[in-house]
Design an enzyme around this catalytic site. Structure first.
Site, PDB file in Angstrom:
ATOM      1  N   SER A 173      -4.296   0.153  14.026  1.00  0.00           N
ATOM      2  CA  SER A 173      -5.025   1.385  14.347  1.00  0.00           C
ATOM      3  C   SER A 173      -5.454   1.371  15.810  1.00  0.00           C
ATOM      4  CB  SER A 173      -6.260   1.488  13.450  1.00  0.00           C
ATOM      5  OG  SER A 173      -7.044   2.617  13.803  1.00  0.00           O
ATOM      6  N   TYR A 183     -13.765  -2.564   9.967  1.00  0.00           N
ATOM      7  CA  TYR A 183     -12.408  -1.977   9.945  1.00  0.00           C
ATOM      8  C   TYR A 183     -11.710  -2.240  11.280  1.00  0.00           C
ATOM      9  CZ  TYR A 183      -8.693   1.553   9.857  1.00  0.00           C
ATOM     10  OH  TYR A 183      -7.468   2.188   9.914  1.00  0.00           O
ATOM     11  N   GLY A 198      -1.194   7.593   0.255  1.00  0.00           N
ATOM     12  CA  GLY A 198      -1.267   7.813   1.699  1.00  0.00           C
ATOM     13  C   GLY A 198       0.056   7.752   2.436  1.00  0.00           C
ATOM     14  N   GLY A 240       0.827  -1.214   0.000  1.00  0.00           N
ATOM     15  CA  GLY A 240       0.000   0.000   0.000  1.00  0.00           C
ATOM     16  C   GLY A 240       0.853   1.252   0.000  1.00  0.00           C
ATOM     17  N   GLY A 272       1.811   5.220   3.318  1.00  0.00           N
ATOM     18  CA  GLY A 272       2.770   4.262   2.749  1.00  0.00           C
ATOM     19  C   GLY A 272       3.640   4.916   1.691  1.00  0.00           C
TER      20      GLY A 272
END
Ligand SMILES: NC(=O)c1ccc[n+]([C@@H]2O[C@H](COP(=O)([O-])OP(=O)(O)OC[C@H]3O[C@@H](n4cnc5c(N)ncnc54)[C@H](OP(=O)(O)O)[C@@H]3O)[C@@H](O)[C@H]2O)c1
Length: 274
Positions: free
Chosen positions: A144, A167, A16, A12, A18
């Protein structure tokens, strides 16, 4: 850790945080293996890194919404590299990417569980020989603070689905896996840690969720880079960090029975033999 000449795979990294971390590592002289689904976005990133005078990263294209995609990615990396110093499992989708409804992966698994957790689980196992060959090496699972306990009677959330729960469940699963894998890796010189990079960074998944960003990719990137290269975390394993500080995860992460159930299910779903 001095990153010059170190080989780092970051999933990824076409977007973003990454993408930011890939650029930083390339600037530090690492041999960066970038990954994403979008070849055009990868091209732009490679050109940007080359323009700044750093070694152009190699791009690996794979859709992690299928276990075959994860297997193909690991096989492609292993075909090109005998050693991997760092694996950053960062690819992910937020609570609303693709809409509010429940979605499934190519294998029929709940999509967030599949992309955010199961593909990273499979990749870590498939890449372990390369990581062990490069020891001391590090795995960083980008999780997260959004964490929801797994209901083992309905892991695929077929009832009362919400994107937020899906999520958060996938992010807690990453942390539970981190604790178990650390135990398994004892004595190998490979370590694994998980983190919450920063809250609501200005990235695609946050904007897709209709959320106003409150932090930057620079902030979250610094937290990821801390686990990748920080001398203070050398040899530390099985920990969860909130930004730069070690933190407690949801209590289910420390429940051995729950972790054993998740591990058994994950090994079955991925057909991995540890
Ligand atoms: N943003 C935040 O505030 C925040 C907070 C806590 C944790 N995190 C975690 O940080 C990580 C990065 O998030 P971000 O905010 O940087 O997200 P982002 O900007 O939306 O980027 C997500 C990355 O994951 C890739 N990806 C998404 N679905 C994929 C799939 N099916 N197969 C392969 N690659 C896929 C995307 O590739 P494409 O370019 O192909 O789309 C992109 O490179 C995630 O694990 C996220 O959960 C973020």
């Amino acid at each position: 850790m001095n990153m010059s000449g170190k080989t780092v795979l970051i999933t990824g990294s076409t977007d973003g945080v990454g993408r930011y971390v890939a650029k930083r590592l390339a600037a530090e002289g690492a041999n960066v293996l970038i990954h994403g689904r979008d070849g055009e976005r990868a091209k732009t990133l490679i050109a940007e890194i080359a323009r700044e005078g750093h070694a152009a990263p190699s791009f690996y294209q794979a859709d992690l919404a299928s276990l075959a995609g994860a297997r193909a990615l690991a096989a492609a990396v292993a075909a090109d590299h005998k050693r991997l110093d760092v694996f950053i499992s960062n690819a992910g989708i937020g609570s609303l990417n693709g809409g509010p409804g429940r979605q499934e992966s190519a294998d029929g698994h709940e999509l967030r569980f599949a992309v955010n957790y199961l593909s990273g689980f499979l990749l870590a196992y498939l890449l372990l020989p390369l990581l062990k060959a490069a020891a001391p090496s590090r795995i960083v699972n980008v999780a997260s603070l959004g964490q929801h306990p797994i209901d083992f009677d309905d892991v695929m959330i077929t009832r009362n689905y919400s994107g937020t729960r899906a999520y958060a469940q996938s992010k807690l699963a990453q942390i539970m896996f981190t604790i178990d894998l650390a135990e398994e890796l004892k004595g190998t010189g490979a370590t694994v840690n998980a983190l919450h990079p920063a809250t609501y960074m200005n990235t695609t998944m946050v904007r897709a969720g209709g959320i106003t960003p409150v932090s930057t990719v620079e902030e979250g990137g610094a937290a990821i880079l801390h686990l990748v290269e920080g001398d203070d975390v050398a040899g530390q394993s099985g920990l969860f960090f909130n930004g730069l500080r070690q933190a407690q995860a949801n209590p289910q992460a420390y429940d051995e029975t729950a972790r054993a159930r998740l591990r058994k299910l994950s090994l079955e779903l991925t057909s991995v033999t540890p």
